[in-house]
Motif scaffolding. Sequence first.
Motif, PDB file in Angstrom:
ATOM      1  N   ILE A 262      29.207  46.654  39.010  1.00  0.00           N
ATOM      2  CA  ILE A 262      30.320  46.103  38.207  1.00  0.00           C
ATOM      3  C   ILE A 262      31.442  47.132  38.118  1.00  0.00           C
ATOM      4  CG2 ILE A 262      30.958  45.308  35.870  1.00  0.00           C
ATOM      5  CD1 ILE A 262      27.576  44.565  36.492  1.00  0.00           C
ATOM      6  N   ASP A 263      31.048  48.394  37.914  1.00  0.00           N
ATOM      7  CA  ASP A 263      32.061  49.466  37.858  1.00  0.00           C
ATOM      8  C   ASP A 263      32.881  49.504  39.145  1.00  0.00           C
ATOM      9  OD1 ASP A 263      31.461  50.277  35.321  1.00  0.00           O
ATOM     10  OD2 ASP A 263      30.031  51.825  35.932  1.00  0.00           O
ATOM     11  N   MET A 264      32.205  49.331  40.270  1.00  0.00           N
ATOM     12  CA  MET A 264      32.929  49.367  41.550  1.00  0.00           C
ATOM     13  C   MET A 264      33.943  48.237  41.634  1.00  0.00           C
ATOM     14  SD  MET A 264      30.366  50.383  44.598  1.00  0.00           S
ATOM     15  CE  MET A 264      29.139  49.173  44.198  1.00  0.00           C
ATOM     16  N   GLN A 265      33.545  47.071  41.154  1.00  0.00           N
ATOM     17  CA  GLN A 265      34.461  45.925  41.242  1.00  0.00           C
ATOM     18  C   GLN A 265      35.650  46.100  40.308  1.00  0.00           C
ATOM     19  OE1 GLN A 265      32.816  41.979  41.738  1.00  0.00           O
ATOM     20  NE2 GLN A 265      30.766  42.841  41.930  1.00  0.00           N
ATOM     21  N   LEU A 266      35.399  46.715  39.145  1.00  0.00           N
ATOM     22  CA  LEU A 266      36.515  46.977  38.225  1.00  0.00           C
ATOM     23  C   LEU A 266      37.437  48.037  38.829  1.00  0.00           C
ATOM     24  CD1 LEU A 266      34.540  46.928  34.859  1.00  0.00           C
ATOM     25  CD2 LEU A 266      36.327  45.306  35.545  1.00  0.00           C
ATOM     26  N   LYS A 267      36.833  49.088  39.370  1.00  0.00           N
ATOM     27  CA  LYS A 267      37.614  50.187  39.958  1.00  0.00           C
ATOM     28  C   LYS A 267      38.534  49.679  41.070  1.00  0.00           C
ATOM     29  CE  LYS A 267      36.777  54.338  42.723  1.00  0.00           C
ATOM     30  NZ  LYS A 267      35.724  55.164  43.322  1.00  0.00           N
ATOM     31  N   HIS A 268      38.009  48.758  41.879  1.00  0.00           N
ATOM     32  CA  HIS A 268      38.793  48.269  43.024  1.00  0.00           C
ATOM     33  C   HIS A 268      39.499  46.945  42.706  1.00  0.00           C
ATOM     34  CE1 HIS A 268      37.321  51.496  45.517  1.00  0.00           C
ATOM     35  NE2 HIS A 268      36.091  51.241  45.095  1.00  0.00           N
ATOM     36  N   ALA A 328      31.602  35.190  40.572  1.00  0.00           N
ATOM     37  CA  ALA A 328      32.383  36.030  41.502  1.00  0.00           C
ATOM     38  C   ALA A 328      31.853  37.460  41.472  1.00  0.00           C
ATOM     39  CB  ALA A 328      33.856  35.990  41.123  1.00  0.00           C
ATOM     40  N   THR A 329      31.565  37.957  40.298  1.00  0.00           N
ATOM     41  CA  THR A 329      31.069  39.333  40.178  1.00  0.00           C
ATOM     42  C   THR A 329      29.742  39.466  40.931  1.00  0.00           C
ATOM     43  OG1 THR A 329      32.070  39.385  37.999  1.00  0.00           O
ATOM     44  CG2 THR A 329      30.573  41.183  38.534  1.00  0.00           C
ATOM     45  N   ARG A 330      28.899  38.495  40.749  1.00  0.00           N
ATOM     46  CA  ARG A 330      27.619  38.544  41.462  1.00  0.00           C
ATOM     47  C   ARG A 330      27.827  38.459  42.977  1.00  0.00           C
ATOM     48  NH1 ARG A 330      25.131  38.838  44.873  1.00  0.00           N
ATOM     49  NH2 ARG A 330      23.090  38.017  45.436  1.00  0.00           N
ATOM     50  N   GLU A 331      28.672  37.528  43.405  1.00  0.00           N
ATOM     51  CA  GLU A 331      28.793  37.294  44.853  1.00  0.00           C
ATOM     52  C   GLU A 331      29.551  38.417  45.565  1.00  0.00           C
ATOM     53  OE1 GLU A 331      30.255  33.267  45.244  1.00  0.00           O
ATOM     54  OE2 GLU A 331      28.201  32.501  45.280  1.00  0.00           O
ATOM     55  N   GLN A 332      30.354  39.170  44.820  1.00  0.00           N
ATOM     56  CA  GLN A 332      31.113  40.257  45.448  1.00  0.00           C
ATOM     57  C   GLN A 332      30.365  41.582  45.454  1.00  0.00           C
ATOM     58  OE1 GLN A 332      35.547  38.607  44.361  1.00  0.00           O
ATOM     59  NE2 GLN A 332      34.726  40.229  43.110  1.00  0.00           N
ATOM     60  N   MET A 333      29.147  41.553  44.980  1.00  0.00           N
ATOM     61  CA  MET A 333      28.388  42.797  44.849  1.00  0.00           C
ATOM     62  C   MET A 333      28.333  43.548  46.193  1.00  0.00           C
ATOM     63  SD  MET A 333      26.891  44.304  42.263  1.00  0.00           S
ATOM     64  CE  MET A 333      27.278  43.156  41.063  1.00  0.00           C
ATOM     65  N   SER A 334      28.066  42.823  47.272  1.00  0.00           N
ATOM     66  CA  SER A 334      27.928  43.475  48.567  1.00  0.00           C
ATOM     67  C   SER A 334      29.302  43.925  49.076  1.00  0.00           C
ATOM     68  CB  SER A 334      27.291  42.483  49.545  1.00  0.00           C
ATOM     69  OG  SER A 334      27.065  43.070  50.768  1.00  0.00           O
ATOM     70  N   ALA A 335      30.290  43.033  48.958  1.00  0.00           N
ATOM     71  CA  ALA A 335      31.638  43.358  49.457  1.00  0.00           C
ATOM     72  C   ALA A 335      32.207  44.573  48.727  1.00  0.00           C
ATOM     73  CB  ALA A 335      32.550  42.157  49.271  1.00  0.00           C
ATOM     74  N   SER A 336      31.872  44.715  47.447  1.00  0.00           N
ATOM     75  CA  SER A 336      32.462  45.815  46.679  1.00  0.00           C
ATOM     76  C   SER A 336      31.983  47.164  47.214  1.00  0.00           C
ATOM     77  CB  SER A 336      32.118  45.684  45.201  1.00  0.00           C
ATOM     78  OG  SER A 336      30.747  45.910  44.998  1.00  0.00           O
ATOM     79  N   GLN A 337      30.799  47.169  47.816  1.00  0.00           N
ATOM     80  CA  GLN A 337      30.290  48.451  48.322  1.00  0.00           C
ATOM     81  C   GLN A 337      31.133  48.987  49.466  1.00  0.00           C
ATOM     82  OE1 GLN A 337      25.845  47.548  48.595  1.00  0.00           O
ATOM     83  NE2 GLN A 337      26.019  49.738  48.211  1.00  0.00           N
ATOM     84  N   SER A 338      31.683  48.064  50.274  1.00  0.00           N
ATOM     85  CA  SER A 338      32.471  48.552  51.420  1.00  0.00           C
ATOM     86  C   SER A 338      33.758  49.235  50.946  1.00  0.00           C
ATOM     87  CB  SER A 338      32.748  47.432  52.419  1.00  0.00           C
ATOM     88  OG  SER A 338      33.063  46.265  51.739  1.00  0.00           O
ATOM     89  N   ARG A 339      34.187  48.947  49.705  1.00  0.00           N
ATOM     90  CA  ARG A 339      35.378  49.643  49.186  1.00  0.00           C
ATOM     91  C   ARG A 339      35.063  51.084  48.806  1.00  0.00           C
ATOM     92  NH1 ARG A 339      39.156  45.564  47.112  1.00  0.00           N
ATOM     93  NH2 ARG A 339      38.567  43.675  48.220  1.00  0.00           N
ATOM     94  N   GLU A 340      33.783  51.410  48.730  1.00  0.00           N
ATOM     95  CA  GLU A 340      33.352  52.748  48.297  1.00  0.00           C
ATOM     96  C   GLU A 340      32.868  53.586  49.464  1.00  0.00           C
ATOM     97  OE1 GLU A 340      32.760  54.608  45.116  1.00  0.00           O
ATOM     98  OE2 GLU A 340      34.520  53.355  44.839  1.00  0.00           O
TER      99      GLU A 340
END
Length: 474
Positions: A262-268, A328-340
Amino acid sequence: MTLENIQIVTQLEAILGANNVLSENSEMVPFISEPRKRFHETAQAVVMPRSIADLQTLVRWANNHKIPLIPQGGNTGMVGGQVPLLGQEIIVNMGRLNKVRQVDADGGHMIVEAGLILEHAHGVALQNNMLFPLTIASKGSAQIGGVLSTNAGGTQVLAYGNARALCLGVEAVLPDGSLYQGLNGLKKNNTGYDLSNLLVGAEGTLGFITAASLKLFPKPSHYETAWINVASPQIGLRLLSLMQEMAGNYLTAFELMPRFGIDMQLKHTMIARDPSESLSPWYVMAEMSLTKGRENIMQRCLEEAFGNKLIEDAIIASTLGHRELMWATREQMSASQSREGASIKHDVSVPISKVPELIERGCAVAEKLIPGIRPCPFGHMGDGNIHFNFSQPQGADPVAFMASAQPLHDAIYEIIADMGGSISAEHGIGQLKVDLLAQTKDPVALTMMGKIKHALDPNNICNPGKILAISKQD
Ligand code: MLT
Ligand code: ZN
């Protein structure tokens, strides 16, 4: 006789029509590049048949000339099953075979073609006041043929089962060009081998699924969706038992996520706000799919969990917008990792009761092997399928991080073997896990699979090298 590429393209154009054949590299890019960006082979051509008869002619021709074909749906696969391995293949994109042939709401099934986009299949069911429950993050582009060929799972498996459980039968073009007609609307059918089920999950190695009879369910009248703080995966497991005891099959999603995701999704800025009430190391997103007259079941489950001191904080979505934010937060869990930066991934399953142990052991071994690594295990706790992903340590070099992945893969798969789990829960084998499958699958099962493949596809033209390695005789 071996055909040159130019002859191949000319013959493909004669079979399918020039408008349905792409052979320029620039035109083929969208069909060759894939979501993980791990596989980079080119293809001889990309073709898009417009009829089953054209597909049969194409497959017969390819079989005669021993030219490898790859069935491709929405190109959303995670293990390289839908893109070339040899550089010699023709990609057969199924997107134009996308008709809805029949909807039998009373009978609880519909017959649709392989190229129908999953989200469109949802829409067709809903228009008929029914539900086709299988859903995955890539539903807007994934196609039914790919969903079945990979035996996709997604977020509703605990209540409705995976693609295999939701399919009553398929129609398929076999490697010799013949048409297997296994479509039916039968809940009971004991007439010998289950051939449709052989094609489901075969990742296109036994032929091309062209249409499927899919199960439909009554459309829920409303949903109750909650975002629940859980102190640990162990608490998540106890909450799952409580909810299943109180709500049975009305509980249709139970997804575990670490705070890190969740932190990653907020950060990005992938989400506008935090879906949760307060900070917690872990969260569960749970959903009840309910019929008329059944209200506040989530509320009652949460009250019971509060009463048992299992949980301390939770929020039930009170608007459609909040429910959508949760999903959306759940489904973006994997995509958010590529931003990191880089991430090392494992799509694995264990018996549900062992999920907490898997997470504990996996995180401990990862930290030992790669200090500073950021674990992001998340996913379908309700069916035992965890996406055991790891983000690179902050500031680390992504290339060096990926180069250090093998010992971590080995350690995770050793834990999986020890716990009686599976090295591929829902993404399949593709080209990514061929060696791993050969190392871990029961040798008798591997021999049976090889014999089936050879019996149906002696020239190895259907997606060669996927699931099973290409043997020397091929
Ligand atoms: C998911 O459940 O979000 C996906 O299966 C994971 C992924 O795309 O890596
Ligand atoms: Zn998943």
